[in-house]
Design a protein around this motif. Structure first.
Motif, PDB file in Angstrom:
ATOM      1  N   LEU A 214     -32.475 -23.907 -27.058  1.00 48.79           N
ATOM      2  CA  LEU A 214     -31.649 -22.825 -26.538  1.00 48.79           C
ATOM      3  C   LEU A 214     -31.363 -21.792 -27.623  1.00 48.79           C
ATOM      4  O   LEU A 214     -31.398 -22.091 -28.809  1.00 48.79           O
ATOM      5  N   CYS A 215     -31.063 -20.601 -27.178  1.00 50.95           N
ATOM      6  CA  CYS A 215     -30.776 -19.488 -28.088  1.00 50.95           C
ATOM      7  C   CYS A 215     -29.327 -19.055 -27.894  1.00 50.95           C
ATOM      8  O   CYS A 215     -28.965 -18.526 -26.843  1.00 50.95           O
ATOM      9  N   ARG A 216     -28.501 -19.302 -28.895  1.00 46.19           N
ATOM     10  CA  ARG A 216     -27.093 -18.908 -28.822  1.00 46.19           C
ATOM     11  C   ARG A 216     -26.978 -17.387 -28.938  1.00 46.19           C
ATOM     12  O   ARG A 216     -27.592 -16.787 -29.804  1.00 46.19           O
ATOM     13  N   GLY A 217     -26.210 -16.792 -28.052  1.00 44.22           N
ATOM     14  CA  GLY A 217     -26.082 -15.343 -28.097  1.00 44.22           C
ATOM     15  C   GLY A 217     -24.924 -14.841 -27.266  1.00 44.22           C
ATOM     16  O   GLY A 217     -24.047 -15.611 -26.850  1.00 44.22           O
ATOM     17  N   LYS A 218     -24.925 -13.555 -27.008  1.00 42.26           N
ATOM     18  CA  LYS A 218     -23.905 -12.943 -26.168  1.00 42.26           C
ATOM     19  C   LYS A 218     -24.421 -11.607 -25.670  1.00 42.26           C
ATOM     20  O   LYS A 218     -25.436 -11.087 -26.153  1.00 42.26           O
ATOM     21  N   ILE A 219     -23.724 -11.052 -24.690  1.00 36.72           N
ATOM     22  CA  ILE A 219     -24.035  -9.726 -24.165  1.00 36.72           C
ATOM     23  C   ILE A 219     -22.761  -8.885 -24.269  1.00 36.72           C
ATOM     24  O   ILE A 219     -21.683  -9.335 -23.877  1.00 36.72           O
ATOM     25  N   ALA A 220     -22.895  -7.698 -24.811  1.00 40.39           N
ATOM     26  CA  ALA A 220     -21.748  -6.792 -24.925  1.00 40.39           C
ATOM     27  C   ALA A 220     -22.095  -5.457 -24.272  1.00 40.39           C
ATOM     28  O   ALA A 220     -23.211  -4.955 -24.419  1.00 40.39           O
ATOM     29  N   GLU A 221     -21.150  -4.919 -23.541  1.00 39.59           N
ATOM     30  CA  GLU A 221     -21.332  -3.617 -22.883  1.00 39.59           C
ATOM     31  C   GLU A 221     -20.305  -2.627 -23.396  1.00 39.59           C
ATOM     32  O   GLU A 221     -19.139  -2.976 -23.600  1.00 39.59           O
ATOM     33  N   GLU A 222     -20.746  -1.390 -23.568  1.00 33.86           N
ATOM     34  CA  GLU A 222     -19.836  -0.295 -23.874  1.00 33.86           C
ATOM     35  C   GLU A 222     -20.065   0.806 -22.842  1.00 33.86           C
ATOM     36  O   GLU A 222     -21.197   1.257 -22.646  1.00 33.86           O
ATOM     37  N   ILE A 223     -18.993   1.187 -22.179  1.00 34.37           N
ATOM     38  CA  ILE A 223     -19.084   2.172 -21.099  1.00 34.37           C
ATOM     39  C   ILE A 223     -18.178   3.350 -21.414  1.00 34.37           C
ATOM     40  O   ILE A 223     -16.988   3.179 -21.693  1.00 34.37           O
ATOM     41  N   GLN A 224     -18.732   4.534 -21.401  1.00 33.68           N
ATOM     42  CA  GLN A 224     -17.954   5.768 -21.538  1.00 33.68           C
ATOM     43  C   GLN A 224     -17.737   6.352 -20.150  1.00 33.68           C
ATOM     44  O   GLN A 224     -18.687   6.462 -19.371  1.00 33.68           O
ATOM     45  N   VAL A 225     -16.481   6.722 -19.832  1.00 30.95           N
ATOM     46  CA  VAL A 225     -16.173   7.312 -18.527  1.00 30.95           C
ATOM     47  C   VAL A 225     -15.449   8.639 -18.722  1.00 30.95           C
ATOM     48  O   VAL A 225     -14.856   8.888 -19.782  1.00 30.95           O
ATOM     49  N   ASP A 226     -15.521   9.460 -17.694  1.00 32.86           N
ATOM     50  CA  ASP A 226     -14.791  10.734 -17.764  1.00 32.86           C
ATOM     51  C   ASP A 226     -13.360  10.525 -17.285  1.00 32.86           C
ATOM     52  O   ASP A 226     -12.938   9.386 -17.014  1.00 32.86           O
ATOM     53  N   GLU A 227     -12.624  11.595 -17.152  1.00 27.09           N
ATOM     54  CA  GLU A 227     -11.201  11.454 -16.804  1.00 27.09           C
ATOM     55  C   GLU A 227     -10.988  10.871 -15.416  1.00 27.09           C
ATOM     56  O   GLU A 227      -9.935  10.316 -15.122  1.00 27.09           O
ATOM     57  N   ASP A 228     -12.024  10.948 -14.557  1.00 25.09           N
ATOM     58  CA  ASP A 228     -11.934  10.362 -13.213  1.00 25.09           C
ATOM     59  C   ASP A 228     -12.565   8.966 -13.149  1.00 25.09           C
ATOM     60  O   ASP A 228     -12.797   8.439 -12.071  1.00 25.09           O
ATOM     61  N   TRP A 229     -12.848   8.390 -14.300  1.00 29.34           N
ATOM     62  CA  TRP A 229     -13.418   7.057 -14.430  1.00 29.34           C
ATOM     63  C   TRP A 229     -14.852   6.963 -13.912  1.00 29.34           C
ATOM     64  O   TRP A 229     -15.344   5.881 -13.569  1.00 29.34           O
ATOM     65  N   ASN A 230     -15.556   8.074 -13.863  1.00 28.10           N
ATOM     66  CA  ASN A 230     -16.980   8.051 -13.536  1.00 28.10           C
ATOM     67  C   ASN A 230     -17.779   7.757 -14.802  1.00 28.10           C
ATOM     68  O   ASN A 230     -17.479   8.299 -15.873  1.00 28.10           O
ATOM     69  N   ARG A 231     -18.784   6.917 -14.694  1.00 28.29           N
ATOM     70  CA  ARG A 231     -19.581   6.566 -15.864  1.00 28.29           C
ATOM     71  C   ARG A 231     -20.332   7.775 -16.419  1.00 28.29           C
ATOM     72  O   ARG A 231     -21.000   8.498 -15.689  1.00 28.29           O
ATOM     73  N   VAL A 232     -20.240   7.928 -17.710  1.00 28.35           N
ATOM     74  CA  VAL A 232     -20.982   8.962 -18.414  1.00 28.35           C
ATOM     75  C   VAL A 232     -22.140   8.340 -19.197  1.00 28.35           C
ATOM     76  O   VAL A 232     -23.238   8.893 -19.262  1.00 28.35           O
ATOM     77  N   SER A 233     -21.883   7.186 -19.791  1.00 25.95           N
ATOM     78  CA  SER A 233     -22.942   6.490 -20.513  1.00 25.95           C
ATOM     79  C   SER A 233     -22.678   4.988 -20.483  1.00 25.95           C
ATOM     80  O   SER A 233     -21.541   4.542 -20.317  1.00 25.95           O
ATOM     81  N   LEU A 234     -23.753   4.230 -20.636  1.00 29.15           N
ATOM     82  CA  LEU A 234     -23.661   2.771 -20.638  1.00 29.15           C
ATOM     83  C   LEU A 234     -24.620   2.230 -21.693  1.00 29.15           C
ATOM     84  O   LEU A 234     -25.787   2.627 -21.749  1.00 29.15           O
ATOM     85  N   THR A 235     -24.137   1.316 -22.525  1.00 27.53           N
ATOM     86  CA  THR A 235     -24.993   0.614 -23.488  1.00 27.53           C
ATOM     87  C   THR A 235     -24.757  -0.876 -23.352  1.00 27.53           C
ATOM     88  O   THR A 235     -23.614  -1.331 -23.414  1.00 27.53           O
ATOM     89  N   ARG A 236     -25.832  -1.614 -23.139  1.00 33.34           N
ATOM     90  CA  ARG A 236     -25.736  -3.071 -23.038  1.00 33.34           C
ATOM     91  C   ARG A 236     -26.540  -3.674 -24.188  1.00 33.34           C
ATOM     92  O   ARG A 236     -27.724  -3.363 -24.338  1.00 33.34           O
ATOM     93  N   THR A 237     -25.890  -4.511 -24.973  1.00 28.58           N
ATOM     94  CA  THR A 237     -26.532  -5.075 -26.160  1.00 28.58           C
ATOM     95  C   THR A 237     -26.603  -6.595 -26.058  1.00 28.58           C
ATOM     96  O   THR A 237     -25.604  -7.250 -25.764  1.00 28.58           O
ATOM     97  N   PHE A 238     -27.786  -7.114 -26.311  1.00 30.98           N
ATOM     98  CA  PHE A 238     -28.030  -8.557 -26.299  1.00 30.98           C
ATOM     99  C   PHE A 238     -28.157  -9.037 -27.749  1.00 30.98           C
ATOM    100  O   PHE A 238     -28.995  -8.538 -28.503  1.00 30.98           O
ATOM    101  N   PHE A 239     -27.327 -10.001 -28.111  1.00 35.93           N
ATOM    102  CA  PHE A 239     -27.350 -10.569 -29.453  1.00 35.93           C
ATOM    103  C   PHE A 239     -27.885 -11.996 -29.380  1.00 35.93           C
ATOM    104  O   PHE A 239     -27.409 -12.800 -28.575  1.00 35.93           O
ATOM    105  N   MET A 240     -28.850 -12.319 -30.219  1.00 27.88           N
ATOM    106  CA  MET A 240     -29.367 -13.683 -30.325  1.00 27.88           C
ATOM    107  C   MET A 240     -29.268 -14.105 -31.782  1.00 27.88           C
ATOM    108  O   MET A 240     -29.829 -13.444 -32.663  1.00 27.88           O
ATOM    109  N   HIS A 241     -28.534 -15.191 -32.037  1.00 26.13           N
ATOM    110  CA  HIS A 241     -28.146 -15.551 -33.393  1.00 26.13           C
ATOM    111  C   HIS A 241     -28.953 -16.714 -33.959  1.00 26.13           C
ATOM    112  O   HIS A 241     -29.136 -17.726 -33.295  1.00 26.13           O
ATOM    113  N   HIS A 242     -29.384 -16.594 -35.199  1.00 23.48           N
ATOM    114  CA  HIS A 242     -29.905 -17.710 -36.012  1.00 23.48           C
ATOM    115  C   HIS A 242     -30.761 -18.678 -35.188  1.00 23.48           C
ATOM    116  O   HIS A 242     -30.420 -19.849 -35.026  1.00 23.48           O
TER     117      HIS A 242
END
Length: 379
Positions: A214-242
């Motif tokens: 198995l590969c130990r890891g995690k998934i992290a998301e960063e979401i930028q929204v405008d003042e009305d909470w509409n998505r402006v950008s999305l980044t999803r990062t997959f980390f796989m450790h050692h």
């Protein structure tokens, strides 16, 4: 099929919570009413549904008794008791997710066996189970269980950035995958193969100079929204450790992307690990459904999961299923080998003892997850 919910739990209380919540399924009237509503079953079939829920209640009660026996039994029987406890929970999953044809009294004859053939190895580590099949596919209880089993969805830690502040939570990052959609190899699976696919056995495997698959890891998301909470950008990062290179190769092969979307990805090797960063275009939805495929994973904590590579034809419960079958059959039908290994405190005997200990705590929670369609993650 109902999509999964995420629930947090303290690891030390996992088994207690699991049995308490499983007992709710033993309320026959409540379970029957829920099933009728969720599946829009005509009321004229209520008696049949109630009969099946009586059988489910029996299966859960039987599983609890077997696991209690495993807790207090000695090394000559505890693996076998844990295996029978697991098969009772497999029956509970079948009775809940199946229909009237899958009740105890209506089940096809081809399902009335373990569904495995034991293959003797040179060592305990090499003992194996080969799933049995006929013209209709894999049979026995294992074959029937696998028809209804699935992988949990992936989940991620998501942080949303708004001018008024940030929000952070854990949410689903994919849908679930039925095991029936993944090809099960027509081959034997060794006890060692199974142990390498169980997250709880990682540390003890290391002590015995064996590497996890198995590969130990995690998934992290960063979401930028405008003042009305509409998505402006999305980044999803997959980390796989050692990760050992062979494991990283098999897990990495599960990441695929559409050729037209390659520029949305950044891939970096960091030491013995890997980082994949995906910034999808939120404007062009042309390739939205085929852009990216990801490996399956087993749950752990909100910031930890275990990615699965070539062994994704089983979920975590499935690996406990086959491992406990092998261990239980060794103690039952090869006592001469088991006695010798026990007396020598061999590596294989120690690993089987660890397997049973972790199964007693983990398997009921995995069964609960399948019945409730919930992902239980440790706080």
């Amino acid at each position: 099929m109902t999509e999964f919910e995420i629930r947090k739990i303290k690891e030390s209380r996992g088994a207690d919570v699991a049995w308490r919540r499983l007992s709710a399924f033993q309320d026959v009237e409540r379970s029957a009413n829920r099933l009728i509503v969720e599946r829009t079953i005509p009321v004229r079939f209520r008696d049949n549904v109630r009969k099946q829920m009586h059988q489910l209640s029996f299966a859960i009660g039987q599983a609890r008794e077997f696991f209690k026996s495993a807790e207090i039994s000695g090394p000559s029987t505890r693996a076998l008791m844990a295996y029978y406890g697991l098969t009772a929970l497999a029956n509970a999953e079948i009775l809940w997710h199946g229909n009237g044809d899958h009740s105890f009294d209506a089940r096809a004859q081809r399902s009335n066996s373990h569904g495995f053939k034991l293959v003797q190895g040179q060592s305990l580590w090499d003992f194996a189970a080969r799933p049995t099949e006929d013209a209709s596919g894999f049979n026995g209880l294992f074959g029937l269980w696998r028809q209804f089993a699935c992988h949990i969805p992936l989940y991620s830690r998501s942080t949303t950035y708004h001018w008024a502040g940030t929000r952070s939570n854990v949410h689903l990052a994919s849908t679930h995958t039925p095991l029936a959609n993944v090809v099960l190899p027509n081959a034997s699976l060794t006890l060692g193969d199974c142990l390498k696919h169980l997250p709880a056995l990682r540390s003890v495997l290391d002590l015995h100079d064996q590497e996890t698959a198995l590969c130990r890891g995690k998934i992290a998301e960063e979401i930028q929204v405008d003042e009305d909470w509409n998505r402006v950008s999305l980044t999803r990062t997959f980390f796989m450790h050692h990760v050992p290179p062979p494991v990283l190769d098999t897990v990495g092969a599960k990441f695929t992307m559409h050729p037209n979307c390659v520029n949305e990805f950044q891939i970096s090797e960091v030491g013995a690990g890997l980082i994949i960063k995906w910034t999808p275009s939120l404007l062009d939805q042309k390739y939205a459904k085929s852009t990216f495929t990801m490996p399956e994973a087993f749950a752990d904590a909100d910031d930890v999961l275990f990615f699965v590579g070539a062994g994704d034809y089983l979920n975590e419960f499935g690996y406990y299923y086959i491992a406990l079958y092998i261990a239980g059959m060794i103690t039952r039908y090869h006592p001469n080998i088991w006695i010798k290994e026990q007396r020598a405190s061999s590596s294989g005997a120690t690993l089987i003892d660890e397997l049973v200990e972790h199964a007693i705590n983990r398997v009921p929670l995995l069964a609960l997850s399948a019945l409730e369609r919930s992902i239980y993650i440790y706080e």
